[in-house]
Enzyme design. Structure first.
Site, PDB file in Angstrom:
ATOM      1  N   ASN A  28      11.717  -0.028   1.197  1.00 25.65           N
ATOM      2  CA  ASN A  28      10.384   0.771   1.521  1.00 25.65           C
ATOM      3  C   ASN A  28       9.795   0.428   3.063  1.00 25.65           C
ATOM      4  O   ASN A  28       9.315   1.165   3.526  1.00 25.65           O
ATOM      5  CB  ASN A  28       9.570   0.747   0.481  1.00 25.65           C
ATOM      6  N   TYR A  63      11.781   6.886  15.539  1.00 26.27           N
ATOM      7  CA  TYR A  63      11.927   7.015  14.074  1.00 26.27           C
ATOM      8  C   TYR A  63      12.527   7.759  13.459  1.00 26.27           C
ATOM      9  O   TYR A  63      13.285   7.559  12.500  1.00 26.27           O
ATOM     10  CB  TYR A  63      10.353   7.228  13.583  1.00 26.27           C
ATOM     11  N   LYS A  67      15.644   6.514  10.977  1.00 27.38           N
ATOM     12  CA  LYS A  67      15.686   7.120   9.545  1.00 27.38           C
ATOM     13  C   LYS A  67      17.083   8.006   9.199  1.00 27.38           C
ATOM     14  O   LYS A  67      17.454   8.121   8.362  1.00 27.38           O
ATOM     15  CB  LYS A  67      14.277   8.167   9.384  1.00 27.38           C
ATOM     16  N   ASP A 115       9.011 -10.678   6.368  1.00 31.14           N
ATOM     17  CA  ASP A 115       9.488  -9.938   7.616  1.00 31.14           C
ATOM     18  C   ASP A 115      10.820  -9.082   7.551  1.00 31.14           C
ATOM     19  O   ASP A 115      11.774 -10.221   7.538  1.00 31.14           O
ATOM     20  CB  ASP A 115       8.911 -10.731   8.642  1.00 31.14           C
ATOM     21  N   VAL A 116      11.115  -7.896   7.179  1.00 32.07           N
ATOM     22  CA  VAL A 116      12.301  -7.393   7.244  1.00 32.07           C
ATOM     23  C   VAL A 116      13.210  -7.760   8.483  1.00 32.07           C
ATOM     24  O   VAL A 116      14.442  -7.451   8.448  1.00 32.07           O
ATOM     25  CB  VAL A 116      12.387  -5.981   6.692  1.00 32.07           C
ATOM     26  N   ILE A 158       2.917   4.262  -0.349  1.00 29.11           N
ATOM     27  CA  ILE A 158       4.307   4.874  -1.157  1.00 29.11           C
ATOM     28  C   ILE A 158       4.774   3.342  -1.931  1.00 29.11           C
ATOM     29  O   ILE A 158       5.138   3.362  -3.109  1.00 29.11           O
ATOM     30  CB  ILE A 158       5.432   5.413  -0.477  1.00 29.11           C
ATOM     31  N   THR A 173      -0.933   8.713   2.154  1.00 29.30           N
ATOM     32  CA  THR A 173      -1.050   7.306   2.534  1.00 29.30           C
ATOM     33  C   THR A 173      -2.171   6.987   3.402  1.00 29.30           C
ATOM     34  O   THR A 173      -2.573   7.650   4.376  1.00 29.30           O
ATOM     35  CB  THR A 173       0.434   7.079   2.765  1.00 29.30           C
ATOM     36  N   SER A 199       0.879  -1.267  -0.084  1.00 32.43           N
ATOM     37  CA  SER A 199       0.074  -0.008   0.011  1.00 32.43           C
ATOM     38  C   SER A 199       0.933   1.203  -0.027  1.00 32.43           C
ATOM     39  O   SER A 199       2.114   1.217   0.052  1.00 32.43           O
ATOM     40  CB  SER A 199      -0.921  -0.102   1.226  1.00 32.43           C
ATOM     41  N   ARG A 210       4.470  -8.358   4.619  1.00 34.11           N
ATOM     42  CA  ARG A 210       4.264  -9.292   5.672  1.00 34.11           C
ATOM     43  C   ARG A 210       2.630  -9.917   5.243  1.00 34.11           C
ATOM     44  O   ARG A 210       2.491 -10.972   5.485  1.00 34.11           O
ATOM     45  CB  ARG A 210       4.145  -8.686   7.078  1.00 34.11           C
TER      46      ARG A 210
END
Length: 264
Positions: free
Chosen positions: A93, A159, A163, A66-67, A22, A194, A20, A42
């Site tokens: 992403n 976050y 990042k 799952d990263v 981006i 989004t 979904s 996932r």
């Protein structure tokens, strides 16, 4: 997008968090440009819905990706390679960004954000790197970071830290791989239209009683253009970085934010 059609016809792009927002916009743009695209995420349902929209000949769905789980990454890559061969374009992403004051940020939350947003980029990139090195010139690593990787925001300290780490990793790896002619860049979107932002607006409305229009201003006020970034704008930047024209663009953190961040 017709001007880019076919220029990535030999590429196999892996997009994490493709279900979904981006990620989905990036996948659509890459398919339009002629790439074969592995949709990794996932949850199966949104990936399969997107695959149906794009056409199953152009995409490979890898659910359970799952990263934070090295075994899940390896299994997903095996499936992707079986369908489309080695990966030549990696788009990291997948991410999440829960909000809490620093004092109320638990170690569990901190570790989760780091695992998904930063260590996930490390793990997926390391797993895909043999494919990219074998391909050589023209291979791409594109990390979707955030303006939070270039500046600070209150109430999202985990976050912001993660990042910033993605941007730092991008710059370090770009130098390490420069002689291979693999480029490594980050895209740093501002607040983007989004489902995540839509849910945040709903939360603000529910907690404060403010109108949706007023709640939206909490996000658009950061952008000098007074609007949300569109996912397609981020996707177009991915297309450019993936194209032969961007071979000399390396180690950059490109803000897509209407002028919000003018340095970094």
């Amino acid at each position: 997008m017709t001007s880019t059609s076919g220029r990535l016809s030999n590429g196999h792009a892996l997009v994490t968090g493709a279900g979904s927002g981006i990620g989905a916009a990036i996948a659509k743009a890459l398919v339009e440009a002629g790439a074969r695209v592995t949709l990794a995420g996932r949850r199966a349902e949104p990936l399969e819905a997107l695959a149906l929209e794009l056409g199953t000949d152009s995409v490979c769905v890898v659910a359970g990706f799952d990263v934070t789980d090295a075994a899940a990454i390896a299994t997903g890559l095996d499936a992707a390679r079986k369908k489309f061969g080695p990966v030549t374009i990696l788009v990291n992403n997948a991410g999440e960004g829960p909000s809490a004051s620093f004092e109320k940020t638990s170690l569990e939350m901190w570790n989760r954000v780091m695992a998904v947003d930063l260590t996930g980029v490390f793990q997926v990139t390391q797993a895909v790197l043999p494919d990219l090195k074998a391909h050589g010139a023209g291979a791409r690593i594109i990390n979707i970071a955030s303006t939070a990787g270039l500046t600070g925001y209150a109430y999202v300290s985990a976050y912001v830290a993660a990042k910033h780490g993605v941007v730092g990793l991008t710059r370090a790896l770009a130098l390490e791989l420069a002689k291979t002619e693999i480029t490594v860049n980050a895209i740093c979107p501002g607040f983007t239209d989004t489902p995540l932002i839509a849910r945040s607006i709903e939360t603000i409305v529910a907690k404060t009683g403010r109108s949706p229009e007023d709640a939206l201003k909490e996000f658009t006020r950061h952008n000098p253009q007074g609007r949300l970034v569109q996912p397609e704008e981020v996707a177009d930047t991915v297309l450019w970085l993936a194209s032969p024209a961007a071979q000399s663009i390396n180690g950059q953190a490109i803000a897509v934010a209407g002028g919000e961040v003018l340095s970094g």
